[in-house]
Design a protein around this motif. Structure first.
Motif, PDB file in Angstrom:
ATOM      1  N   ASN A   1      69.462 -43.730  12.479  1.00  0.00           N
ATOM      2  CA  ASN A   1      69.768 -44.791  13.517  1.00  0.00           C
ATOM      3  C   ASN A   1      68.932 -46.170  12.779  1.00  0.00           C
ATOM      4  N   SER A   2      68.082 -45.937  11.602  1.00  0.00           N
ATOM      5  CA  SER A   2      67.492 -46.899  11.286  1.00  0.00           C
ATOM      6  C   SER A   2      68.136 -48.086  10.424  1.00  0.00           C
ATOM      7  N   ILE A   3      69.547 -47.280  10.042  1.00  0.00           N
ATOM      8  CA  ILE A   3      70.332 -48.237   9.153  1.00  0.00           C
ATOM      9  C   ILE A   3      70.974 -49.241  10.229  1.00  0.00           C
ATOM     10  N   GLN A   4      71.133 -48.910  11.364  1.00  0.00           N
ATOM     11  CA  GLN A   4      71.826 -49.753  12.559  1.00  0.00           C
ATOM     12  C   GLN A   4      70.746 -50.908  12.914  1.00  0.00           C
ATOM     13  N   GLU A   5      69.411 -50.333  12.962  1.00  0.00           N
ATOM     14  CA  GLU A   5      68.510 -51.271  13.380  1.00  0.00           C
ATOM     15  C   GLU A   5      68.335 -52.365  12.026  1.00  0.00           C
ATOM     16  N   TYR A   6      68.561 -51.844  11.007  1.00  0.00           N
ATOM     17  CA  TYR A   6      67.915 -52.668   9.779  1.00  0.00           C
ATOM     18  C   TYR A   6      69.376 -53.944   9.723  1.00  0.00           C
ATOM     19  N   ILE A   7      70.582 -53.435  10.060  1.00  0.00           N
ATOM     20  CA  ILE A   7      71.685 -54.350  10.017  1.00  0.00           C
ATOM     21  C   ILE A   7      71.434 -55.367  11.294  1.00  0.00           C
ATOM     22  N   ARG A   8      71.231 -54.610  12.466  1.00  0.00           N
ATOM     23  CA  ARG A   8      70.827 -56.004  13.278  1.00  0.00           C
ATOM     24  C   ARG A   8      69.777 -56.941  13.093  1.00  0.00           C
ATOM     25  N   GLN A   9      68.906 -56.693  12.255  1.00  0.00           N
ATOM     26  CA  GLN A   9      67.660 -57.530  11.877  1.00  0.00           C
ATOM     27  C   GLN A   9      68.419 -58.482  10.962  1.00  0.00           C
ATOM     28  N   LEU A  10      69.528 -58.274  10.333  1.00  0.00           N
ATOM     29  CA  LEU A  10      69.992 -59.284   9.367  1.00  0.00           C
ATOM     30  C   LEU A  10      70.250 -60.645   9.992  1.00  0.00           C
ATOM     31  N   PRO A  11      70.416 -61.757   9.232  1.00  0.00           N
ATOM     32  CA  PRO A  11      70.784 -63.136   9.539  1.00  0.00           C
ATOM     33  C   PRO A  11      72.083 -63.148  10.186  1.00  0.00           C
ATOM     34  N   PRO A  12      72.372 -63.839  11.288  1.00  0.00           N
ATOM     35  CA  PRO A  12      73.660 -63.927  11.842  1.00  0.00           C
ATOM     36  C   PRO A  12      74.926 -64.220  11.059  1.00  0.00           C
ATOM     37  N   ASP A  13      74.818 -65.052   9.819  1.00  0.00           N
ATOM     38  CA  ASP A  13      75.632 -65.411   8.936  1.00  0.00           C
ATOM     39  C   ASP A  13      75.459 -64.584   7.717  1.00  0.00           C
ATOM     40  N   PHE A  14      75.047 -63.415   7.766  1.00  0.00           N
ATOM     41  CA  PHE A  14      75.021 -62.514   6.758  1.00  0.00           C
ATOM     42  C   PHE A  14      76.602 -62.039   6.355  1.00  0.00           C
ATOM     43  N   PRO A  15      77.064 -61.976   5.102  1.00  0.00           N
ATOM     44  CA  PRO A  15      78.419 -61.721   4.925  1.00  0.00           C
ATOM     45  C   PRO A  15      78.905 -60.343   5.326  1.00  0.00           C
ATOM     46  N   TYR A  16      79.959 -60.014   6.223  1.00  0.00           N
ATOM     47  CA  TYR A  16      80.475 -58.779   6.333  1.00  0.00           C
ATOM     48  C   TYR A  16      79.608 -58.092   7.559  1.00  0.00           C
ATOM     49  N   LYS A  17      78.594 -58.772   8.099  1.00  0.00           N
ATOM     50  CA  LYS A  17      77.668 -58.048   9.050  1.00  0.00           C
ATOM     51  C   LYS A  17      78.443 -57.515  10.258  1.00  0.00           C
ATOM     52  N   ASP A  18      79.271 -58.317  10.866  1.00  0.00           N
ATOM     53  CA  ASP A  18      80.189 -57.643  11.822  1.00  0.00           C
ATOM     54  C   ASP A  18      81.091 -56.599  11.832  1.00  0.00           C
ATOM     55  N   ASP A  19      81.464 -56.690  10.305  1.00  0.00           N
ATOM     56  CA  ASP A  19      82.544 -55.594   9.862  1.00  0.00           C
ATOM     57  C   ASP A  19      81.530 -54.213   9.599  1.00  0.00           C
ATOM     58  N   ILE A  20      80.525 -54.358   9.263  1.00  0.00           N
ATOM     59  CA  ILE A  20      79.477 -53.204   8.892  1.00  0.00           C
ATOM     60  C   ILE A  20      78.950 -52.709  10.202  1.00  0.00           C
ATOM     61  N   MET A  21      78.778 -53.347  11.305  1.00  0.00           N
ATOM     62  CA  MET A  21      78.687 -52.875  12.645  1.00  0.00           C
ATOM     63  C   MET A  21      79.439 -52.268  13.324  1.00  0.00           C
ATOM     64  N   SER A  22      80.811 -52.804  12.908  1.00  0.00           N
ATOM     65  CA  SER A  22      81.721 -52.061  13.619  1.00  0.00           C
ATOM     66  C   SER A  22      82.340 -50.640  13.289  1.00  0.00           C
ATOM     67  N   VAL A  23      81.541 -50.271  11.916  1.00  0.00           N
ATOM     68  CA  VAL A  23      81.812 -48.909  11.377  1.00  0.00           C
ATOM     69  C   VAL A  23      81.194 -47.934  12.069  1.00  0.00           C
ATOM     70  N   ASN A  24      81.839 -46.867  12.348  1.00  0.00           N
ATOM     71  CA  ASN A  24      81.164 -45.787  12.760  1.00  0.00           C
ATOM     72  C   ASN A  24      79.840 -45.367  12.265  1.00  0.00           C
ATOM     73  N   PRO A  25      78.861 -45.027  12.679  1.00  0.00           N
ATOM     74  CA  PRO A  25      77.375 -44.797  12.597  1.00  0.00           C
ATOM     75  C   PRO A  25      77.332 -43.785  11.552  1.00  0.00           C
ATOM     76  N   THR A  26      78.046 -42.717  11.983  1.00  0.00           N
ATOM     77  CA  THR A  26      78.115 -41.290  11.395  1.00  0.00           C
ATOM     78  C   THR A  26      78.942 -41.713   9.667  1.00  0.00           C
ATOM     79  N   CYS A  27      79.915 -42.231  10.022  1.00  0.00           N
ATOM     80  CA  CYS A  27      80.747 -42.537   8.580  1.00  0.00           C
ATOM     81  C   CYS A  27      79.818 -43.575   7.929  1.00  0.00           C
ATOM     82  N   LEU A  28      79.124 -44.519   8.422  1.00  0.00           N
ATOM     83  CA  LEU A  28      78.314 -45.527   7.643  1.00  0.00           C
ATOM     84  C   LEU A  28      77.079 -44.751   6.809  1.00  0.00           C
ATOM     85  N   VAL A  29      76.542 -43.798   7.549  1.00  0.00           N
ATOM     86  CA  VAL A  29      75.441 -42.875   6.937  1.00  0.00           C
ATOM     87  C   VAL A  29      75.903 -42.074   5.845  1.00  0.00           C
ATOM     88  N   LEU A  30      77.215 -41.655   5.995  1.00  0.00           N
ATOM     89  CA  LEU A  30      77.746 -40.719   4.975  1.00  0.00           C
ATOM     90  C   LEU A  30      77.997 -41.681   3.689  1.00  0.00           C
TER      91      LEU A  30
END
Length: 219
Positions: free
Chosen positions: A127-156
């Motif tokens: 879950n620390s990955i999701q928390e780290y991504i949420r703390q990124l700036p709003p205009d960070f490239p592909y932030k919304d796309d990364i947040m939309s990925v399944n957390p399990t797939c993102l970890v893998l």
């Protein structure tokens, strides 16, 4: 039958692109030397012009300073130390001085351990990955796309990426270690040949000296 240690089967004089381990270590040292020199130039330019590396609140969603003077000086000192270590490794591999390669080898082990800790952290605390991504700036490239990925797939995906990096770093460590062993073995062989040749020369001189001495009663 000659006994061979288990770890000697992993010893090789060649590395990637069919290069010799000495050539591979020299190229690796030069590559790290260039990277750290570029980082040092960036840090020095940031220290000379700190306003250029100060991001406004409209850019990062809050007033954020790239790095203060104390951290900048520490980073510059680390870069200078890394340049020295890389230069020592390159010189040691070129001049066949094994002791000069040890600091660079220790740095590789330390870097590999840090990356392993990152992989363990991702595995234990996904879950620390999701928390780290949420703390990124709003205009960070592909932030919304990364947040939309399944957390399990993102970890893998992240674990796969880190595993590839660890495998590559492990291969580079083995290349430097094989270079160290090669230089040590070559220097030991040279010393052995030198000592053996000196002993043989001394023995021949003694034999010739005894033959030249006249026997008693021959006068």
């Amino acid at each position: 039958m000659k006994m061979v240690a288990p770890w000697t089967r992993f010893y090789s004089n060649s590395c990637c692109l069919c290069c010799h381990v000495r050539t591979g270590t020299i190229l690796l040292g030069v590559w790290y030397l260039i990277l750290n020199a570029v980082v040092l130039l960036i840090l020095l330019s940031a220290l000379a012009d700190p306003d250029h590396y100060h991001f406004s609140s409209s850019e990062l969603g809050g007033d954020f300073e790239f790095m203060d003077d104390a951290n900048m000086c520490i980073a510059i000192a680390i870069s200078v130390l890394m340049i020295l270590i890389c230069a020592m490794a390159t010189y040691g591999a070129y001049k066949q001085r094994a002791a000069w390669i040890i600091p660079f080898f220790c740095y590789q082990i330390f870097d590999f351990a840090l990356n392993t800790l990152v992989a363990v952290t991702v595995l234990v605390y996904p879950n620390s990955i999701q928390e780290y991504i949420r703390q990124l700036p709003p205009d960070f490239p592909y932030k919304d796309d990364i947040m939309s990925v399944n957390p399990t797939c993102l970890v893998l995906i992240i674990l796969l990426f880190i595993s590839i990096i660890l495998a590559f770093k492990g291969y580079l460590i083995s290349c430097v270690w094989n270079c160290y062993r090669y230089i040590n073995g070559r220097n030991s062989s040279d010393v052995l040949v030198y000592v053996t040749s000196n002993d043989t020369t001394g023995w021949m001189e003694e034999v010739c000296g005894e033959e030249d001495q006249p026997e008693e009663g021959e006068e």
